[in-house]
Design a protein around this motif. Sequence first.
Motif, PDB file in Angstrom:
ATOM      1  N   ASP A 201     -59.641  -7.552  -0.947  1.00  0.00           N
ATOM      2  CA  ASP A 201     -59.012  -7.423   0.366  1.00  0.00           C
ATOM      3  C   ASP A 201     -59.967  -7.855   1.477  1.00  0.00           C
ATOM      4  OD1 ASP A 201     -56.715  -6.204   2.048  1.00  0.00           O
ATOM      5  OD2 ASP A 201     -58.511  -5.190   2.813  1.00  0.00           O
TER       6      ASP A 201
ATOM      7  N   ASN B  45     -50.085  -4.224   1.329  1.00  0.00           N
ATOM      8  CA  ASN B  45     -51.337  -3.633   0.826  1.00  0.00           C
ATOM      9  C   ASN B  45     -51.249  -3.292  -0.653  1.00  0.00           C
ATOM     10  OD1 ASN B  45     -53.060  -3.674   3.130  1.00  0.00           O
ATOM     11  ND2 ASN B  45     -51.807  -2.061   4.020  1.00  0.00           N
TER      12      ASN B  45
ATOM     13  N   ARG C 235     -53.434  -5.074  -3.627  1.00  0.00           N
ATOM     14  CA  ARG C 235     -54.295  -4.245  -4.484  1.00  0.00           C
ATOM     15  C   ARG C 235     -53.990  -4.553  -5.957  1.00  0.00           C
ATOM     16  NH1 ARG C 235     -54.355   0.038  -1.650  1.00  0.00           N
ATOM     17  NH2 ARG C 235     -52.236   0.641  -2.192  1.00  0.00           N
TER      18      ARG C 235
END
Length: 196
Positions: free
Chosen positions: A61, A97, A101
């Motif tokens: 990220d 997100n 991930r």
Amino acid sequence: MHADADLEDGQTPIDPDEAVGLLPKWVATRADLNEVETENINQAYRWADAVLRRGEDVASDGFLRGLHAAMFGQVWAWAGTYRNTERNIGVAPHQINMQLRQLFDDARAWREFGTYPLDEQACRLHHRLTVIHPFPNGNGRSSRLMADYYLIQNGAERFTWGERTIPPDRVRGIYLQAIRAADEGNHGPLVEFVRA
């Protein structure tokens, strides 16, 4: 500026709220925008090279956000920030997100277990980033650079993205065909394209 007036196939229109984040106020045309973005992107290579020298993981990220900010930070106020609006492609903003991930976990597993050849790992990373579409704009360019740096970090040469053997006026169309094939689960055309 009406930035999406002359979009090519596969380009994401710029939301009017996001266009407010345009930093160089002199930009009036798509050509102007392309020019300033290209200049900024060229500077991003230095940032990415420095990150690699520090040994940070590309499939992360932090690298993705930092790379996008390095590529577009002098052009867009929202550079490096995940989108919070719905787009014509990509996952819902609240899923970004979680999907990233999962992607980065998958990339680490591909690398650790040799699930796919390295070129295919980088293609899958690139493709999934385009599917997630985390940023308001610049997703294709940043995901291509992510794939290149994933390869470099793992000791391979960056992709040619069709520029070695495909006529320039056909590269984008063939690339989009390969992406659409990957959307259907067939990564073969994309793996072939990236080294053409």
